[in-house]
Design a protein around this motif. Structure first.
Motif, PDB file in Angstrom:
ATOM      1  N   PHE A  71      65.441  25.547  30.397  1.00 52.66           N
ATOM      2  CA  PHE A  71      65.021  24.495  29.475  1.00 52.66           C
ATOM      3  C   PHE A  71      63.643  23.983  29.873  1.00 52.66           C
ATOM      4  CE2 PHE A  71      67.555  22.407  32.776  1.00 52.66           C
ATOM      5  CZ  PHE A  71      66.795  21.301  33.130  1.00 52.66           C
ATOM      6  N   LYS A  72      62.955  23.403  28.901  1.00 57.14           N
ATOM      7  CA  LYS A  72      61.625  22.836  29.134  1.00 57.14           C
ATOM      8  C   LYS A  72      61.319  21.829  28.033  1.00 57.14           C
ATOM      9  CE  LYS A  72      59.238  26.621  26.719  1.00 57.14           C
ATOM     10  NZ  LYS A  72      58.237  27.703  26.847  1.00 57.14           N
ATOM     11  N   PRO A  73      60.417  20.879  28.284  1.00 58.80           N
ATOM     12  CA  PRO A  73      60.032  19.928  27.240  1.00 58.80           C
ATOM     13  C   PRO A  73      59.362  20.640  26.068  1.00 58.80           C
ATOM     14  CG  PRO A  73      59.305  19.184  29.409  1.00 58.80           C
ATOM     15  CD  PRO A  73      59.754  20.600  29.569  1.00 58.80           C
ATOM     16  N   THR A  74      59.541  20.109  24.874  1.00 62.06           N
ATOM     17  CA  THR A  74      58.898  20.712  23.708  1.00 62.06           C
ATOM     18  C   THR A  74      57.393  20.495  23.726  1.00 62.06           C
ATOM     19  OG1 THR A  74      59.232  18.700  22.396  1.00 62.06           O
ATOM     20  CG2 THR A  74      60.933  20.405  22.257  1.00 62.06           C
ATOM     21  N   ASN A  75      56.957  19.459  24.424  1.00 66.62           N
ATOM     22  CA  ASN A  75      55.533  19.138  24.463  1.00 66.62           C
ATOM     23  C   ASN A  75      55.064  19.098  25.908  1.00 66.62           C
ATOM     24  OD1 ASN A  75      52.947  18.333  23.946  1.00 66.62           O
ATOM     25  ND2 ASN A  75      53.467  16.304  23.173  1.00 66.62           N
ATOM     26  N   SER A  76      54.654  20.262  26.432  1.00 70.41           N
ATOM     27  CA  SER A  76      54.172  20.332  27.808  1.00 70.41           C
ATOM     28  C   SER A  76      53.176  21.464  27.918  1.00 70.41           C
ATOM     29  CB  SER A  76      55.332  20.546  28.796  1.00 70.41           C
ATOM     30  OG  SER A  76      55.914  21.827  28.613  1.00 70.41           O
ATOM     31  N   GLU A  77      52.448  21.481  29.021  1.00 69.57           N
ATOM     32  CA  GLU A  77      51.416  22.495  29.230  1.00 69.57           C
ATOM     33  C   GLU A  77      51.757  23.274  30.494  1.00 69.57           C
ATOM     34  OE1 GLU A  77      46.837  22.289  28.173  1.00 69.57           O
ATOM     35  OE2 GLU A  77      47.240  21.207  30.008  1.00 69.57           O
ATOM     36  N   GLY A  78      51.593  24.605  30.412  1.00 68.65           N
ATOM     37  CA  GLY A  78      51.910  25.437  31.560  1.00 68.65           C
ATOM     38  C   GLY A  78      53.398  25.416  31.851  1.00 68.65           C
ATOM     39  N   GLY A  79      53.755  25.319  33.128  1.00 73.44           N
ATOM     40  CA  GLY A  79      55.163  25.347  33.520  1.00 73.44           C
ATOM     41  C   GLY A  79      55.749  23.981  33.779  1.00 73.44           C
ATOM     42  N   LEU A  80      55.074  22.914  33.336  1.00 73.66           N
ATOM     43  CA  LEU A  80      55.565  21.561  33.603  1.00 73.66           C
ATOM     44  C   LEU A  80      56.934  21.345  32.971  1.00 73.66           C
ATOM     45  CD1 LEU A  80      52.295  19.456  33.079  1.00 73.66           C
ATOM     46  CD2 LEU A  80      53.366  20.130  35.242  1.00 73.66           C
ATOM     47  N   GLY A  81      57.895  20.910  33.776  1.00 74.57           N
ATOM     48  CA  GLY A  81      59.222  20.591  33.269  1.00 74.57           C
ATOM     49  C   GLY A  81      60.140  21.777  33.070  1.00 74.57           C
ATOM     50  N   PHE A  82      59.682  22.983  33.379  1.00 74.02           N
ATOM     51  CA  PHE A  82      60.495  24.183  33.176  1.00 74.02           C
ATOM     52  C   PHE A  82      61.524  24.319  34.298  1.00 74.02           C
ATOM     53  CE2 PHE A  82      61.109  28.770  34.086  1.00 74.02           C
ATOM     54  CZ  PHE A  82      61.755  29.127  32.904  1.00 74.02           C
ATOM     55  N   ARG A  83      62.792  24.527  33.929  1.00 75.77           N
ATOM     56  CA  ARG A  83      63.859  24.708  34.905  1.00 75.77           C
ATOM     57  C   ARG A  83      64.791  25.827  34.439  1.00 75.77           C
ATOM     58  NH1 ARG A  83      60.733  21.854  36.885  1.00 75.77           N
ATOM     59  NH2 ARG A  83      61.020  19.916  38.080  1.00 75.77           N
ATOM     60  N   ILE A  84      65.335  26.546  35.419  1.00 74.47           N
ATOM     61  CA  ILE A  84      66.297  27.615  35.157  1.00 74.47           C
ATOM     62  C   ILE A  84      67.662  27.164  35.664  1.00 74.47           C
ATOM     63  CG2 ILE A  84      66.950  29.997  35.692  1.00 74.47           C
ATOM     64  CD1 ILE A  84      63.953  30.553  36.176  1.00 74.47           C
ATOM     65  N   ILE A  85      68.677  27.270  34.820  1.00 81.30           N
ATOM     66  CA  ILE A  85      70.021  26.879  35.236  1.00 81.30           C
ATOM     67  C   ILE A  85      70.659  28.013  36.031  1.00 81.30           C
ATOM     68  CG2 ILE A  85      72.334  26.288  34.435  1.00 81.30           C
ATOM     69  CD1 ILE A  85      71.091  24.793  32.131  1.00 81.30           C
ATOM     70  N   ASP A  86      71.062  27.694  37.255  1.00 79.26           N
ATOM     71  CA  ASP A  86      71.694  28.663  38.156  1.00 79.26           C
ATOM     72  C   ASP A  86      72.827  27.940  38.878  1.00 79.26           C
ATOM     73  OD1 ASP A  86      72.478  30.483  40.024  1.00 79.26           O
ATOM     74  OD2 ASP A  86      70.509  30.769  40.932  1.00 79.26           O
ATOM     75  N   ASN A  87      74.035  28.327  38.569  1.00 81.17           N
ATOM     76  CA  ASN A  87      75.201  27.655  39.143  1.00 81.17           C
ATOM     77  C   ASN A  87      75.685  28.277  40.446  1.00 81.17           C
ATOM     78  OD1 ASN A  87      75.424  25.723  37.006  1.00 81.17           O
ATOM     79  ND2 ASN A  87      76.300  27.328  35.712  1.00 81.17           N
ATOM     80  N   ASP A  88      74.955  29.274  40.940  1.00 83.68           N
ATOM     81  CA  ASP A  88      75.347  29.940  42.189  1.00 83.68           C
ATOM     82  C   ASP A  88      74.440  29.561  43.352  1.00 83.68           C
ATOM     83  OD1 ASP A  88      77.436  31.338  40.923  1.00 83.68           O
ATOM     84  OD2 ASP A  88      76.011  32.843  40.193  1.00 83.68           O
ATOM     85  N   ARG A  89      73.674  28.507  43.200  1.00 83.08           N
ATOM     86  CA  ARG A  89      72.740  28.092  44.238  1.00 83.08           C
ATOM     87  C   ARG A  89      73.472  27.459  45.421  1.00 83.08           C
ATOM     88  NH1 ARG A  89      71.298  23.967  42.071  1.00 83.08           N
ATOM     89  NH2 ARG A  89      69.638  23.344  43.505  1.00 83.08           N
ATOM     90  N   ASP A  90      72.815  27.477  46.555  1.00 79.97           N
ATOM     91  CA  ASP A  90      73.330  26.803  47.754  1.00 79.97           C
ATOM     92  C   ASP A  90      72.431  25.596  48.019  1.00 79.97           C
ATOM     93  OD1 ASP A  90      73.945  25.887  50.284  1.00 79.97           O
ATOM     94  OD2 ASP A  90      74.261  27.877  51.134  1.00 79.97           O
ATOM     95  N   PRO A  91      72.868  24.385  47.645  1.00 84.73           N
ATOM     96  CA  PRO A  91      72.014  23.193  47.791  1.00 84.73           C
ATOM     97  C   PRO A  91      71.545  22.959  49.225  1.00 84.73           C
ATOM     98  CG  PRO A  91      73.899  22.713  46.394  1.00 84.73           C
ATOM     99  CD  PRO A  91      74.152  24.062  46.997  1.00 84.73           C
ATOM    100  N   LEU A  92      72.407  23.228  50.215  1.00 80.76           N
ATOM    101  CA  LEU A  92      72.017  23.013  51.606  1.00 80.76           C
ATOM    102  C   LEU A  92      70.909  23.984  52.006  1.00 80.76           C
ATOM    103  CD1 LEU A  92      72.457  21.504  54.233  1.00 80.76           C
ATOM    104  CD2 LEU A  92      74.188  23.208  54.863  1.00 80.76           C
TER     105      LEU A  92
END
Length: 347
Positions: free
Chosen positions: A159-180
């Protein structure tokens, strides 16, 4: 013959390269380059002949500052980045003082380009290229539904903002991450659905987000040159090739996309089409109606994109170009002595 005067307002650091490309043009025309920026030590000012500190202004007041700057210095061609839409809406003020402006004058199109969802709708209507699956949301409930809808189709989600420049606000959903593990590592663009949902649920509503399918193939940035009639004069597809490497690639389907974009939207001068592949299908990321951040790399193809845009603005004839493809490019840092703050004129 007098030197032609070029003005860049607040640009990225790579404007340094654009200025030198214009200065080192194939026609041997002499240019005097002016620039403004709020930061007197900004890299973009190191390539110009005359620099001034830019004031913090908005809307029409900022446009009037640019008009006054052009009038005071008798600027021939203005190449804006900051406040492009406002400048386009008031471009007649520059016409009145004889300054050519390298900007798209179709303000309705510019507004769409700056709102990614609106532009995706436009592209879908024209059918000129494929767009990713997406939904626009502004609350946590709709965010959850959009995520679940896309995931049910077997798609990875970002997901990303509809009004942004470059990669600002861009995130990939990954539920297999290790937060630690991530806590002790680099800051990442990955986030779990639960983390994103928790943050978004803290507000009743938030600025529009595009929840989209994640495209996992090669990403290409297509640098283009076009006239105001929609004739594509040059296009160079460029992609990352590992580390600092960039490949200028001959991709017929991408050259055809560039041609259709030029014919459909008639964006003049320089523009940039960003696409990313899903399998064998290139899908739209965004279109920038200006010189891209990597345009100086595409100039290694033998096409002097910045200068040819200036030449078009000045009424010169530019023939269709023949870029050299298959070039593997990179860059290295080079030390340089900066102009000191004392050499940058305050406004």
């Amino acid at each position: 013959m007098k030197k032609m005067k070029i003005y860049f307002n607040r640009w990225f650091s790579v404007a340094y390269h654009y200025m030198n490309a214009i200065r080192n043009n194939e026609d041997g025309i002499e240019f005097e380059i002016y620039a403004t920026h709020p930061d007197p030590r900004h890299m973009s000012l190191q390539g110009c002949d005359h620099a001034e500190v830019e004031p913090a202004l908005q809307g029409l007041e900022y446009v009037k500052f640019c008009v006054d700057f052009c009038r005071r210095h008798q600027i021939d061609v203005f190449i804006p980045r900051l406040r492009m839409l406002h400048i386009s809406k008031h471009v007649h003020l520059f016409d009145e003082i004889g300054t050519k402006v390298i900007v798209c004058r179709d303000t309705e199109l510019l507004e769409k380009l700056m709102q990614k969802d609106k532009f995706y709708e436009s592209v879908a209507e024209t059918g000129i290229m494929t767009i990713p699956a997406y939904q626009v949301v502004n609350n946590a409930v709709d965010f959850k539904k959009a995520y679940e809808d896309l995931a049910a189709q077997g798609l990875r989600v970002c997901f990303k903002p509809t009004n942004s420049e470059g990669g600002l606000g861009f995130r990939i959903i990954d539920n297999d991450r290790d937060p630690l593990e991530e806590l002790f590592g680099h800051v990442t663009k990955w986030i779990s659905f639960d983390e994103a949902y928790q943050v978004l649920s803290s507000k009743e509503s938030f600025p529009d987000l595009m929840v989209m399918e994640l495209l996992e193939g090669f990403e290409y940035s297509i640098d283009c040159l076009s006239d105001s009639e929609g004739h594509l004069l040059a296009a160079v597809p460029r992609r990352k090739a590992g580390g600092r490497l960039r490949l200028l690639d001959d991709k017929p389907e991408l050259l055809e996309i560039a041609k259709r974009v030029a014919q459909t939207y008639k964006i003049p001068y320089n523009f940039n089409v960003q696409v990313k592949y899903n399998g064998d299908t290139p899908k739209l990321l965004e279109i920038n109606p200006r010189m891209s951040g990597g345009l100086h790399v595409s100039c290694l193809s033998g096409v002097n994109f910045p200068y040819l845009a200036v030449k078009l603005a000045l009424g010169g004839k530019v023939d269709p170009q023949t870029p050299e493809y298959g070039i593997l490019a990179s860059h290295i840092e080079q030390p340089m002595r900066m102009k000191t703050a004392e050499t940058v004129s305050p406004v």
